[in-house]
Every structure is written in structure tokens, then in C-alpha cells.
Write an enzyme that holds these catalytic residues in place. Sequence first.
Site, mmCIF file in Angstrom:
data_model
loop_
_atom_site.group_PDB
_atom_site.id
_atom_site.type_symbol
_atom_site.label_atom_id
_atom_site.label_comp_id
_atom_site.label_asym_id
_atom_site.label_seq_id
_atom_site.Cartn_x
_atom_site.Cartn_y
_atom_site.Cartn_z
ATOM 1 N N HIS A 120 0.831 -1.208 0.000
ATOM 2 C CA HIS A 120 0.000 0.000 0.000
ATOM 3 C C HIS A 120 0.860 1.249 0.000
ATOM 4 O O HIS A 120 0.603 2.217 -0.738
ATOM 5 C CB HIS A 120 -0.923 -0.013 1.222
ATOM 6 C CG HIS A 120 -1.833 1.173 1.289
ATOM 7 N ND1 HIS A 120 -1.480 2.356 1.917
ATOM 8 C CD2 HIS A 120 -3.082 1.373 0.806
ATOM 9 C CE1 HIS A 120 -2.476 3.219 1.815
ATOM 10 N NE2 HIS A 120 -3.458 2.647 1.155
ATOM 11 N N GLU A 121 1.917 1.270 0.820
ATOM 12 C CA GLU A 121 2.767 2.451 0.925
ATOM 13 C C GLU A 121 3.581 2.682 -0.344
ATOM 14 O O GLU A 121 3.844 3.819 -0.724
ATOM 15 C CB GLU A 121 3.706 2.309 2.127
ATOM 16 C CG GLU A 121 3.010 2.389 3.473
ATOM 17 C CD GLU A 121 2.394 3.749 3.736
ATOM 18 O OE1 GLU A 121 3.039 4.761 3.426
ATOM 19 O OE2 GLU A 121 1.269 3.800 4.244
#
Length: 250
Positions: A38-39
Amino acid sequence: MARRHDELADLGRHFDQMASRLQQLLEGQRRLLHDVSHEMRSPLARLHAGIGLARQQPERFNVHLDRIELEAVRMDALVEELLTLARLQGVGISLEENICLSNLLVGLAEDCDFEARANGGEVQMLADSRLIVRGNSELLHRAIENVVRNAIKHGGAGRPVALKLSRDCDSGFARLLVLDSGPGVPDTHLEAIFEPFVTADADRGHTTGHGLGLTIARRIIAAHGGSVQASNRPEGGLMVEIELPIVAHR
């Protein structure tokens, strides 16, 4: 098996504990991989956008190149932090150095003070004795630096950060307090700031996903047999308390 009190019962309990620990580790790895993906998605998307804009707007090439460089730096920092986390979860880390905490803090405080003064702040240090702990000086420096830099970043521009090192005579532990004068953290988020990809956005009163600095700090301190926790100061600001077992003092 629970009613038995022999070697087989002990073996069964140890097996259950091992299975539970393995399940926790696997679940932690799964969550970490999810968070990492996600990051990484956001800076990668901005990198692609910057490349596309640079091709479409050659007259603003340098502006887009600066943005591409910024995102590359962010990704590099994230990868470095992930490698540190992986190293802490692995084996073969030497924790056999005798480290003088006050000596370690002098150099660290000087570096962080230089950074803080760029925004009108400062880092002050008070150490009342030479406390010796056993561990890895590089990792321990990284852990404390992460906490101090977090205080500089979130403690408010132009406000001091204080480091206070003392010995707890009752517990035999070294106690390091990192004190800032910022807005503090909502009480419900005091533990969350040590979780991966979470930091307290005190100005808005909620948490957002960024960085691994305090997560790394807590794991390094735990590997040294110590603890770290955060609390809000009555006079305002955040206090992070680090405790480490002492092997000698002078």
C-alpha cells in the site's frame, strides 16, 4: 493434557506456545506485506505521473524532475527502514558491545540539534552519570535518533527538545526521557504511533500511514531488553520514555 503434570504435558504446552508464536509471526508478516504494498503504490504512481508530465511538458522538465527525485528519495528511505525491520527479525545480530549511553547521546544530540536549529529549535541534553549498557551501538543509535527526530518533527517548529538521562536506582535501568513542547498525541493513539506505517497527526487529531521510525525504535529497544512508551506531558507536549538494563555505571 491440561490435567497432566508430567513431561508430556510440558511438551504439549511448549508446542502450543510455539504454534501460537509462529501464527503471530506469520500474521505479522502478512500485515507488513500488505502495508508495504500500500505504501509503495502511492510514490510509484507519482513517479509514473511525473515521468508522463515531463514528456508532455518539456518546458517544465526540471520541475517534474525534482518531483521524481523527491519520490525516489522517499522510496529509498522506506526500503532502508524495511531492511532494518527485516534485520531485526533475523538472526546473527551482535549485542555484545559495552556502550556508554552518555557518550552515544552527546554525538546524537549534536547532530539532531544541528537539524533542529534549521527550523529555529534546539536539542538540549542532561546526563547525570556514565551508564553502560550492552548491545549494538549502531542499532541503539538508530533507535534513539528515530525518537529524537520524531520529537523535532512533531514537537513544533522553534520549540526545544530535551533529552534527560538518569539511573533508576530501584530497577537498575537507565532511563532516557525525550521531551518535546508540541501539541502532544491523542491518548487513544499513544500506542498506535509505535505500529508500522502509523504516526500521530496531532494537529488534526487522527493517525495517518507514514514511516517506520518508532516501530524500529521499539523493536531495537526490546532486543536490548528494554522498553519504550509514550505519554502526554501535563504541561503540554509528548514524553517518550526509554528504559535499558545497565551493566555498569560510573
